[in-house]
Design an enzyme around this catalytic site. Structure first.
Site, PDB file in Angstrom:
ATOM      1  N   GLU A  90      -9.880  -1.025   5.113  1.00  0.00           N
ATOM      2  CA  GLU A  90     -10.575  -0.733   6.378  1.00  0.00           C
ATOM      3  C   GLU A  90     -11.775  -1.655   6.374  1.00  0.00           C
ATOM      4  OE1 GLU A  90      -8.893   0.556   8.449  1.00  0.00           O
ATOM      5  OE2 GLU A  90      -8.193   2.567   8.031  1.00  0.00           O
ATOM      6  N   HIS A 114      -7.891  -4.281   9.861  1.00  0.00           N
ATOM      7  CA  HIS A 114      -7.617  -4.045   8.231  1.00  0.00           C
ATOM      8  C   HIS A 114      -6.186  -4.581   8.012  1.00  0.00           C
ATOM      9  CE1 HIS A 114      -5.156  -0.010   9.463  1.00  0.00           C
ATOM     10  NE2 HIS A 114      -4.372  -1.047   9.161  1.00  0.00           N
ATOM     11  N   ASP A 130      -8.232  -2.348  13.942  1.00  0.00           N
ATOM     12  CA  ASP A 130      -9.557  -2.248  13.528  1.00  0.00           C
ATOM     13  C   ASP A 130      -9.800  -3.450  12.653  1.00  0.00           C
ATOM     14  OD1 ASP A 130      -8.384  -1.530  11.312  1.00  0.00           O
ATOM     15  OD2 ASP A 130      -9.446   0.353  10.800  1.00  0.00           O
ATOM     16  N   ASP A 173       0.764  -1.141  -0.099  1.00  0.00           N
ATOM     17  CA  ASP A 173      -0.028   0.136  -0.060  1.00  0.00           C
ATOM     18  C   ASP A 173       0.772   1.247   0.081  1.00  0.00           C
ATOM     19  OD1 ASP A 173       0.740  -0.555   2.652  1.00  0.00           O
ATOM     20  OD2 ASP A 173      -1.183  -0.979   3.462  1.00  0.00           O
TER      21      ASP A 173
END
Ligand code: F6R
Length: 261
Positions: free
Chosen positions: A143, A138, A136, A67
């Protein structure tokens, strides 16, 4: 999924570096997908040590990025390109020529995303993809509620991830870019071996949901349950909420059944 519980981050780094070294011995020009953030640093340190001691030849290895932030000026030290060059490519004695990543400064971001997916496929696909996990759930920057079939594309970071990543920008959340290019979950799932490392108590809930919860877009990492060869390496703290921890210890800790190790 193979869930390997290790005593600490260093042991996790060592174990995964050995899996990468074994792959390189088998396939010297393997395409290694790397992640950024704090978690994989012990892996890179251990792999660099193996290369420097002559235990593995990484000179033909190819490295690709998971990413990238959108909008950071080229060469910004916290861009993931600069980070991977500094933490992985240069220590392994490689050059930028062996490195691929999405162009976060492109004027046409959707075209840059498509081009990256195409480049990964043309390179023969990723042999081993390292993953971290967000608090979270991810993976990459997919996400919660990302499509489990998604391809490389632009995403908006959640408030939680902005807070988590502010530490790389002098603790100033205002400096953290809000947008990123990330390999999609569908793209990540095409790698031949997925290896996720999670360390520290802060990851315990996300790890439990990933490994023992239902496959659901609200926990993007749970998609790993559908991969034919996914290995989750966790230290004791990150494993602390796993109901099946004893089973995993018994099954994998002393005898990882990783293909290729
Ligand atoms: C970064 C990435 C992210 C991180 C995750 C955990 O390339 O893919 O998914 O792996 O945010 O970050 P750390 O390791 O810093 O806790």
């Amino acid at each position: 999924m193979e869930v390997v519980i290790v005593p600490d981050a260093k042991a996790g780094g060592e174990l995964i570096a050995e899996a990468m070294a074994a792959l390189l011995r088998r396939k010297p020009d393997a395409l290694l997908g790397v992640a950024t953030g704090s978690t994989p640093l012990p892996i890179y340190e251990a792999l660099t040590g193996k290369v420097q001691r002559g235990e593995v030849d990484a000179s033909k290895a190819r490295i690709c990025q998971l990413d990238e932030y959108v909008g950071l000026p080229a060469g910004h030290p916290e861009s993931y390109r600069a980070t991977v060059l500094r933490q992985v490519v240069e220590p392994l004695g490689l050059t930028e020529a062996s490195f691929m990543g999405p162009d976060g400064s492109a004027s046409d971001i959707p075209a840059a995303c498509e081009a990256y997916d195409r480049a990964l496929a043309e390179a023969g696909g990723v042999d081993l993809q390292l993953l971290g996990i967000g608090t979270d759930g991810h993976i990459g920057f997919n996400e919660p509620c990302s499509s489990l079939a998604s391809r490389t594309r632009i995403k908006t970071l959640t408030e939680q991830t902005l807070v988590d990543n502010a530490r790389f920008f002098d603790g100033d959340i205002e400096q953290v870019p809000h947008h990123v290019i990330t390999q999609g979950i569908g793209t990540i799932m095409e790698a031949r071996h997925l290896v996720l490392l999670a360390t520290g108590e802060g990851k315990a809930d996300a790890v439990a949901a990933t490994v023992e919860g239902p496959v659901a877009a609200i926990v993007p990492a749970s998609a790993l349950q559908l991969h034919r060869h996914a290995t989750v390496v966790v230290d004791e703290a990150a494993a602390s909420k796993l109901k099946l921890a004893d089973y995993f210890r018994h099954t994998y800790a002393n005898k990882p059944t990783w293909q290729g190790l």
